[in-house]
Design an enzyme around this catalytic site. Structure first.
Site, PDB file in Angstrom:
ATOM      1  N   SER A 246       0.850  -1.204   0.000  1.00 34.24           N
ATOM      2  CA  SER A 246       0.000   0.000   0.000  1.00 34.24           C
ATOM      3  C   SER A 246       0.878   1.243   0.000  1.00 34.24           C
ATOM      4  O   SER A 246       2.043   1.189   0.415  1.00 34.24           O
ATOM      5  CB  SER A 246      -0.860   0.013   1.267  1.00 34.24           C
TER       6      SER A 246
ATOM      7  N   TYR B 279      -2.006  -0.603  10.566  1.00 37.53           N
ATOM      8  CA  TYR B 279      -2.160  -0.974   9.149  1.00 37.53           C
ATOM      9  C   TYR B 279      -0.859  -0.691   8.397  1.00 37.53           C
ATOM     10  O   TYR B 279      -0.348  -1.538   7.659  1.00 37.53           O
ATOM     11  CB  TYR B 279      -3.329  -0.204   8.530  1.00 37.53           C
TER      12      TYR B 279
END
Ligand code: NDP
Length: 245
Positions: free
Chosen positions: A140, A153
């Site tokens: 990501s 995350y």
């Protein structure tokens, strides 16, 4: 078109995984679809077959090393080889750390990190036997940048990038085995529906309008990486909406 190459895609029941399965099937790959929601996998298999593609399904929880091995074994049994593994399954229940959402942190570590390393463990022996293969790990932009609410995350996605780079360095250069990181920015999928921290939801609601990427934009990036000739190693693709900082 004859299906000569095969790909396993985790998280194929939704979003980026679903789009990637269709994209690779369209390019002639036989695809093994993995996720927990069987009804979604069955529907996607039917859609791919309606496009004259080849798809099989295997209900899999990526947090289980045994289930990931069973997934790899099923792909070998059905298709005879594994050319590509797309470790895509992931969760993003963003929250501020003082909310102490420990169960959600555990889930992210289990799915986003352990799922990826179990996937690598499951396919690497077969790829080494074949002397070829390609492991795609979906990280990501949050694996590059940390923002308030993304601590855990981001931690999982930094880990995915580190693991992929470590794998790449260890792979035997005499073999055609490659490892690629795909790092998307904001993509319109179901991913943000996991967020339970109201402060994060309020923060997002007060943010400006932005045109998100579509799942197919990431599917095309993955397809680009796997289609390069054997001497080309696409280490990472970082892809954001034009309007994302
Ligand atoms: P979605 O929520 O649409 O898809 C997530 C997929 O992961 C689903 O198919 C889900 O299937 C699967 N999954 C979740 N937990 C498990 C599990 N335990 N075992 C097996 N499969 C599981 O999100 P996206 O398509 O957006 O996300 C795909 C990847 O892309 C993730 O790794 C995410 O972190 C990453 N990403 C997404 C971005 C975005 O903005 N959307 C940006 C950057 C990265 P099921 O529930 O059926 O098991």
């Amino acid at each position: 078109m004859a299906n000569t190459k095969t790909a396993i895609i985790t998280g194929a029941s939704s979003g980026i995984g679903q789009a990637t399965a269709k994209e690779l099937a369209r390019k002639g790959y036989s695809v093994m679809l993995a996720a927990r929601r069987e009804d979604r996998l069955v529907q996607l298999k039917q859609e791919i077959e309606a496009m004259d593609g080849t798809a099989e399904i295997k209900v899999t929880d990526v947090t289980s090393a045994d289930e990931m091995q069973a997934l790899a074994d099923a792909a070998i049994e059905k298709f005879g080889r594994i050319d590509v593994l797309v470790n895509n399954a992931g969760l993003m229940p963003l929250s501020f750390m003082n909310k102490r959402k420990i169960a959600e942190w555990d889930q992210m570590v289990d799915v986003n990190i352990k799922g990826v390393i179990y996937g690598i463990a499951a396919v690497l022996p077969q790829m080494e036997e074949q002397k070829s293969g390609h492991i795609i790990n979906v990280a990501s932009v949050a694996g590059h940048d940390v923002t308030p609410g993304s601590a855990v995350y981001s931690g999982t996605k930094f880990a995915v990038r580190a693991i992929t780079e470590g794998l790449r360095q260890e792979l035997d250069p005499a073999m055609d085995i490659r490892a690629t990181i795909i790092s998307p920015g904001a993509v319109a999928t179901e991913l943000s529906t996991h967020i339970t921290d109201q402060d994060i939801l309020d923060m997002f609601a007060s943010g400006g309008e932005m045109k998100f990427l579509e799942a197919v934009d990431i599917a095309r990036a993955i397809s680009y990486a796997v289609e390069q000739p054997a001497y080309v190693d696409v280490n990472e693709i970082l892809i954001r909406p034009r309007q994302q900082k």
